[in-house]
Motif scaffolding. Structure first.
Motif, short mmCIF file in Angstrom:
data_model
loop_
_atom_site.label_atom_id
_atom_site.label_comp_id
_atom_site.label_asym_id
_atom_site.label_seq_id
_atom_site.Cartn_x
_atom_site.Cartn_y
_atom_site.Cartn_z
N MET A 34 33.30 39.89 36.77
CA MET A 34 32.95 40.67 37.87
C MET A 34 33.82 42.10 37.67
O MET A 34 35.06 42.11 37.55
CB MET A 34 33.44 40.14 39.32
CG MET A 34 32.97 41.12 40.40
SD MET A 34 33.40 39.98 41.99
CE MET A 34 32.00 38.72 41.99
N PRO A 35 33.01 43.16 37.85
CA PRO A 35 33.57 44.37 37.75
C PRO A 35 34.70 44.65 38.89
O PRO A 35 34.59 44.29 40.00
CB PRO A 35 32.55 45.47 37.78
CG PRO A 35 31.53 44.80 38.54
CD PRO A 35 31.49 43.35 38.24
N GLN A 36 35.67 45.66 38.61
CA GLN A 36 36.72 45.80 39.53
C GLN A 36 35.91 47.20 40.35
O GLN A 36 35.46 48.17 39.44
CB GLN A 36 38.22 46.27 38.84
CG GLN A 36 38.78 44.98 38.75
CD GLN A 36 40.08 45.33 38.81
OE1 GLN A 36 40.73 46.43 38.88
NE2 GLN A 36 41.05 44.13 38.50
N ILE A 37 36.38 47.48 41.50
CA ILE A 37 35.96 48.76 41.83
C ILE A 37 36.97 49.76 41.69
O ILE A 37 38.23 49.29 41.15
CB ILE A 37 35.72 48.69 43.38
CG1 ILE A 37 36.87 48.15 44.20
CG2 ILE A 37 34.31 48.12 43.98
CD1 ILE A 37 36.92 48.63 45.60
N ASN A 38 36.53 50.99 41.82
CA ASN A 38 37.82 52.02 41.82
C ASN A 38 38.55 51.86 43.08
O ASN A 38 38.16 52.27 44.37
CB ASN A 38 37.12 53.45 41.83
CG ASN A 38 38.15 54.45 41.63
OD1 ASN A 38 39.30 54.47 42.26
ND2 ASN A 38 37.58 55.59 41.59
N ASP A 39 39.77 51.28 43.13
CA ASP A 39 40.64 50.86 44.26
C ASP A 39 41.05 52.26 44.91
O ASP A 39 41.37 51.98 46.05
CB ASP A 39 42.01 50.08 43.80
CG ASP A 39 41.54 48.58 43.81
OD1 ASP A 39 41.75 47.83 44.84
OD2 ASP A 39 41.02 48.13 42.46
#
Lengths: 414, 414
Positions: A1-6
């Motif tokens: 699952m991709p990481q969002i731009n935190d």
């Protein structure tokens, strides 16, 4: 699952204007008969001038015939518009700007955010406080900050406070910065920069190597002939400054969408290995890869802003809004409110009476006078205790707003 | 002095189409009498349909009167357009998409680049090869890659080769990836995805947690009724896919500018601490902070695409370009060229004759037949030895192009 731009999670609850919209909608639902007057968001209210309407009809007709139809245009804008901009906005004021240094876009909001793409993430950034919230938010999104403190100041940004105490004119940064946002005429304070003020900034940038991001979206509202409209009126500015301009407020294009950014070929940055690198080709690469130009119809409308008729009609629009600003200013002053801006800018910046916080005054004004303004703290921590009213409205609404303000605030202060 | 974003320096010399433009301009300057026919860039040539023209004239007139003037609209697009999109593009095909999952924008080029902003930099990215160059270039700019090798493949990206050998249908990635770009009907190969192909990808994304970035800018060119137009026709897709759509090619909006992106509320990513985070509110924050909506006039034009007259007129446009594609296909085949695409897509993808490289064939065709196409290698390393011709042109030009191709290539192959 991709990481969002935190980094997005560091942003405060919402962009200022959606939050205002939420509160106004809630109030209207509870008070369906209230005649709410909106002097909040800086959105124009008067129709597009006839010269612009005519030009857009003509362009629509061109799109209807094979011989005159236009597909993809140059991403940077058509020469007819870039040349008109250079001629009327820059050469006429003695500024040395070439047509291929002008990048036509669909909005200054987009450009002031997008410009950050071409700079490294480790650059330090300074900005006026209070100021147009997009500068801060887009730096947060890009990852140039830490978390926000209780007042909404993000770790890592250099805030330049602008208050009544310093006449809304910030001091130079006390530690070096790489990028400096300046907004003149200022949104929200309505403050303007004299030639001396801008010279101080240009000299500072030249000495320290900083680049100035100069937002002049409200330059058409400058009435004082001694004030510069473009930062390029200052000697040396084309080596250190990028300028953002817009048709939103001078020609009423908030819903039509056209703006431009000037990136002189002489503005330099450095690469990771320390070499000098002109910014112009890097921005050109971004602009051509991530943007496909402004609608041909809209560009023809923008070109008409510079026709003799268009110039006169736009000047009349600006004059109308500035008269509104004067009416608001005098009304507020008559009940003892401290008022700033409004002479060379379409915004009135006022000190909240009774030491109310900005949001308390927002709620107070909405509830008791059915008026919508913008809380100063929404523009930055140093805006706390201030409030913005916009001159963009009909004359009748502005006059009615003044009556309500006088009734309510005359009572409060008395 | 600020540092630039050094990732830009990793980009190859220029975006593909500016390089083509440069070579064509040079040729035309040296051969001013040559009648060059451009089948290179995928730009439409036919005028906007009458229903759209009428709608835009009406909208321009609304902008001329105070009572109907529109300032800032919702950044995400007006409801009239979002509702029309949902009704005609999704509900009509059985897709469960809500209006507030549709984000109207000024172009799919912008959106496919901008979407990357909301994802973390460590995500791994897969894409078809060859493919629309913006996917690769914007990932390079964002810093998700290392340097390019001699064939133009960037370190760190997962390329999914599409060649005649695999019928231009890529295999699943052999190592896990976070983001997968799929473009169907494909630019440049003209390949389409069957229901089975898309189901394979959706199932893969569900199993591995990947998110699919589905570019359906050419869906209007699908003629085979068994083929899906939207990825949301596949069960489960709304949990794993973002879809990009455009009015550029179905309605001729390349110079008018309008597109949209669908971000279902059910597509998830994760935060740095491993929590699940819906992508929709993050994209909404980006869109409202860095974009100010599409011109009202243009949105009214886009709405007219869905009127009964607009639908028929756009269908006629598409039919016209597809007939051009057939003429090109048959002409090429008649001289023994291997041709792909062109049936459900406006692009003809051909194997270069005589084992020429793509750029050699570009120069050969320009010099000897005064025809401009697009070198396959410009779309990716696996496009080497292929060439794209666009069906976007007048009938007369397409027919003339076929005559020249037959003359030149008939001779070459004979």
């Amino acid at each position: 699952m991709p990481q969002i731009n935190d980094n997005y999670l560091k942003l405060k609850a919402g962009y200022l204007f959606p939050e205002i919209g939420r509160r106004v909608t809630a109030f209207c639902q509870e008070n369906p008969t209230a005649k709410v007057i909106r002097l909040g968001i800086g959105d124009v209210t008067e129709p597009l001038p006839p010269a612009i309407i005519d030009a857009m009809h003509k362009a629509v007709d061109e799109m209807a015939r094979r011989e005159t139809f236009r597909g993809y245009g140059p991403e940077q804008g058509y020469d007819f518009l870039r040349n008109a901009i250079v001629e009327h906005d820059f050469k006429a004021r003695g500024c040395d700007i070439a047509a291929d240094e002008v990048f036509v876009s669909d909005g200054s909001k987009c450009d002031t955010g997008n410009i950050l793409d071409i700079f490294g993430l480790k650059n330090t950034v300074a900005m006026q406080d209070p100021v147009y919230p997009v500068y801060v938010d887009t730096n947060v999104m890009a990852g140039r900050t830490g978390a926000a403190d209780a007042q909404g100041r993000y770790e890592g940004l250099t805030y330049l406070p602008c208050t009544a105490e310093n006449d809304f004119t910030p001091s130079l940064p006390t530690k070096p910065v790489d990028l400096i946002y300046l907004c003149y005429p200022n949104n929200p304070t309505g403050a303007v920069a004299t030639r001396e003020t801008l010279t101080k900034w240009v000299d500072y940038a030249k000495q320290t190597g900083a680049v100035i991001l100069f937002d002049a979206a409200y330059e058409a509202f400058i009435t004082d002939p001694s004030l510069p409209h473009s930062i390029y009126e200052i000697p040396g500015a084309r080596d250190v400054a990028i300028e953002f301009r817009s048709f939103s407020k001078n020609a009423g294009f908030t819903g039509t969408r056209c703006a431009f950014t000037v990136v002189p070929k002489t503005v330099m940055a450095k690469t990771a290995d320390g070499a000098q690198q002109a910014i112009h080709p890097i921005w050109n690469r971004r602009h051509t890869t991530k943007f496909n130009g402004v609608s041909y119809i809209v560009q023809r409308g923008a070109e008409a802003v510079y026709s003799p008729a268009g110039k006169q009609q736009c000047a009349d629009l600006v004059k109308f809004y500035l008269e509104n600003a004067q009416i608001l200013q005098h009304g507020l002053e008559s009940v003892g409110i401290s008022v700033y801006g409004g002479v060379n800018a379409p915004y009135i910046w006022l000190k909240t009476p009774d030491n109310k916080t900005s949001w308390d005054f927002f709620d107070y004004l909405l509830k008791n006078a059915h008026l919508v303004g913008t809380p100063g703290s929404g523009f930055g921590a140093s805006g706390e205790g201030y409030f913005r009213l916009s001159a963009f409205n009909s004359r009748a609404n502005v006059e009615e707003a003044v009556v309500r303000i006088k009734t309510l605030l005359g009572r409060l202060i008395a």
